[in-house]
Design an enzyme around this catalytic site. Structure first.
Site, short mmCIF file in Angstrom:
data_model
loop_
_atom_site.label_atom_id
_atom_site.label_comp_id
_atom_site.label_asym_id
_atom_site.label_seq_id
_atom_site.Cartn_x
_atom_site.Cartn_y
_atom_site.Cartn_z
N GLY A 11 0.85 -1.19 0.00
CA GLY A 11 0.00 0.00 0.00
C GLY A 11 0.88 1.24 0.00
N THR A 71 0.08 6.16 -1.74
CA THR A 71 -0.53 7.40 -1.25
C THR A 71 -0.48 7.43 0.27
OG1 THR A 71 -2.76 6.45 -1.07
CG2 THR A 71 -2.22 7.48 -3.18
N ALA A 121 -3.04 -6.53 -3.82
CA ALA A 121 -2.19 -7.02 -2.73
C ALA A 121 -2.86 -8.13 -1.92
CB ALA A 121 -1.81 -5.87 -1.81
N TYR A 162 -16.00 5.63 14.11
CA TYR A 162 -14.72 4.96 13.82
C TYR A 162 -14.43 3.83 14.80
CZ TYR A 162 -10.27 4.36 11.55
OH TYR A 162 -9.23 3.82 10.82
N VAL A 201 -5.52 14.31 6.33
CA VAL A 201 -6.30 14.26 5.09
C VAL A 201 -5.67 13.22 4.18
CG1 VAL A 201 -7.19 15.59 3.14
CG2 VAL A 201 -6.76 16.73 5.31
N THR A 202 -6.40 12.16 3.91
CA THR A 202 -5.99 11.18 2.91
C THR A 202 -7.22 10.83 2.08
OG1 THR A 202 -6.53 9.26 4.29
CG2 THR A 202 -4.28 10.12 4.48
#
Length: 399
Positions: free
Chosen positions: A48, A51, A112, A235, A275-276
């Site tokens: 991964g 980003t 993956a 979350y 921020v992603t």
């Protein structure tokens, strides 16, 4: 072509090659300025890697530890009149800059979660690197096809047990809204754990170990987020939280396995909210992040992905006195969770309106960082220039 941002919901469907390169360069400059981590890893696999936190880990390994890196990701190439994904451009830029520094920087583009990509990764390590001494697991995906059964699991972002109505920020319309979510079903929770839990991480480590491509004393880490009260319902106490709790369970087995392999180690690392592409999809996050940015910038403690991950490497992963909590997790999120930060965010949370959004929050900063993810809004980039969207990644295995 001339590439401009096109935003749909919480995603930007275009990306800019020169802007993505500038964003990668900025992160490399930060790491280089911090100085070398002398005890760091030398051969690193990042699962991964294209980003967000995974990219930051690859940059920290290469430019902070002088490590050779193999990156695994699932990105779309550009075409003559269609831009690639941001992760593709990030990886092309990273590879070019790492190779120029004399480092090995190869990549595998594929799923993956699949056995085929695991096998190709093992072959590549064996052929090019011999063994790896660090495995970073940083996958975020909406679905996973189980490699053994073929069953397709989907990941959901829902509360558990009861419906949730919470404040949110519609980033398109720039308005405060109430977001209502129905609770996740048992099947949805199971699916989320299958996609975002620790099973695949464990499968990777088992496969690498069995193939003999994990160095003695190798370390591995997977990333998690804990957050505080405001984000807990959606979350940590929600469907995604169940997956993250699965990481906490499975890391114990992985740790025992690696401890028996030359005193290696496995840790879950807790990182702050940033921020992603993944976090922008979580309903409360844009408003929470806009408030968090405001408060942490005022206190001088604001950090993005690269600051967090470089700090994690230097202060915990490769430090004789790591910052760890009572469960054995490595902690890099402590500045976010300082009571004075959380108290201020909590006090501001119910008072934000459409009218005072830009006074009480740093939504401007949030938007800027969101655009940076896709290579837009970076200084020194000519966005009116004609660019070739079809950028090649030289050392790429396409699965």
């Amino acid at each position: 072509m001339i590439i401009k941002p096109r935003i749909r919901g919480f995603i930007c469907v275009t990306a800019h090659p020169a802007g993505c390169k500038a964003n990668v360069e900025k992160q490399i400059e930060y790491v280089t300025a911090q100085g070398a981590i002398t005890s760091g890893p030398k051969k690193v696999l990042v699962i991964g890697a294209s980003t967000g936190y995974g990219l930051a880990a690859r940059i920290s390994a290469a430019f902070g530890c002088n490590a050779d890196t193999l990156g695994v990701f699932f990105e779309r190439a550009g075409e003559e009149n269609k831009p690639a994904t941001a992760g593709w451009y990030n990886s092309a830029a990273f590879e070019e800059l790492a190779t120029a520094k004399g480092l090995y920087a190869n990549s595998i583009n594929g799923d993956a979660y699949s056995d085929a990509v695991k096998q190709k990764t093992i072959e590549t390590i064996r052929q090019d690197l011999g063994q790896v001494d660090l495995v970073v697991y940083s996958l975020a995906a909406p679905r996973r096809t189980h490699p053994k059964t073929g069953e397709v699991f989907n990941s959901t972002l829902k509360p558990i047990g009861k419906p949730l109505t919470t404040r949110g920020l519609n980033t398109d319309k720039e308005t405060i809204t109430d977001v209502s979510l129905e609770p996740a079903s048992a099947e949805e929770i199971e699916g989320t754990v299958a996609v975002m839990g620790g099973e695949d991480w464990q499968m990777w480590i088992d496969a690498l170990l069995e193939a003999g491509v994990l160095a003695e004393g190798a370390k591995t880490t997977a990333f998690t987020y804990l957050g505080e009260k405001i984000t807990h319902d959606i979350y940590w106490n929600g469907s995604i939280g169940e997956a993250k709790k699965d990481l906490d369970k499975r890391v114990l087995t992985i740790r025992d396995t690696l401890a028996a392999h030359g005193n290696g180690d496995a840790r879950v690392s807790v990182l702050k909210a940033v921020v992603t592409q993944a976090s922008s999809a979580i309903p409360v996050m844009p408003l929470y992040l806009s408030l968090l940015f405001k408060v942490m910038k005022e206190k001088g403690t604001h950090e993005g992905c690269i600051e967090q991950v470089y700090g994690l490497f230097k202060d915990s992963l490769y430090n004789a006195a790591p910052i760890v909590d009572e469960t054995g997790r490595l902690r890099a999120d402590y500045k976010e969770l300082q009571p004075e930060v959380q108290d201020e965010v909590s006090a501001l949370w119910p008072t934000v309106t459409n009218e005072n959004l830009n006074q009480l929050t740093d939504f401007v900063g949030y938007k800027k960082e969101f655009m940076h993810l896709f290579g837009f809004g970076l200084e020194g980039v000519d966005y009116d220039a004609d660019v070739n969207p079809d950028v090649k990644i030289k050392n790429l295995v396409q699965m």
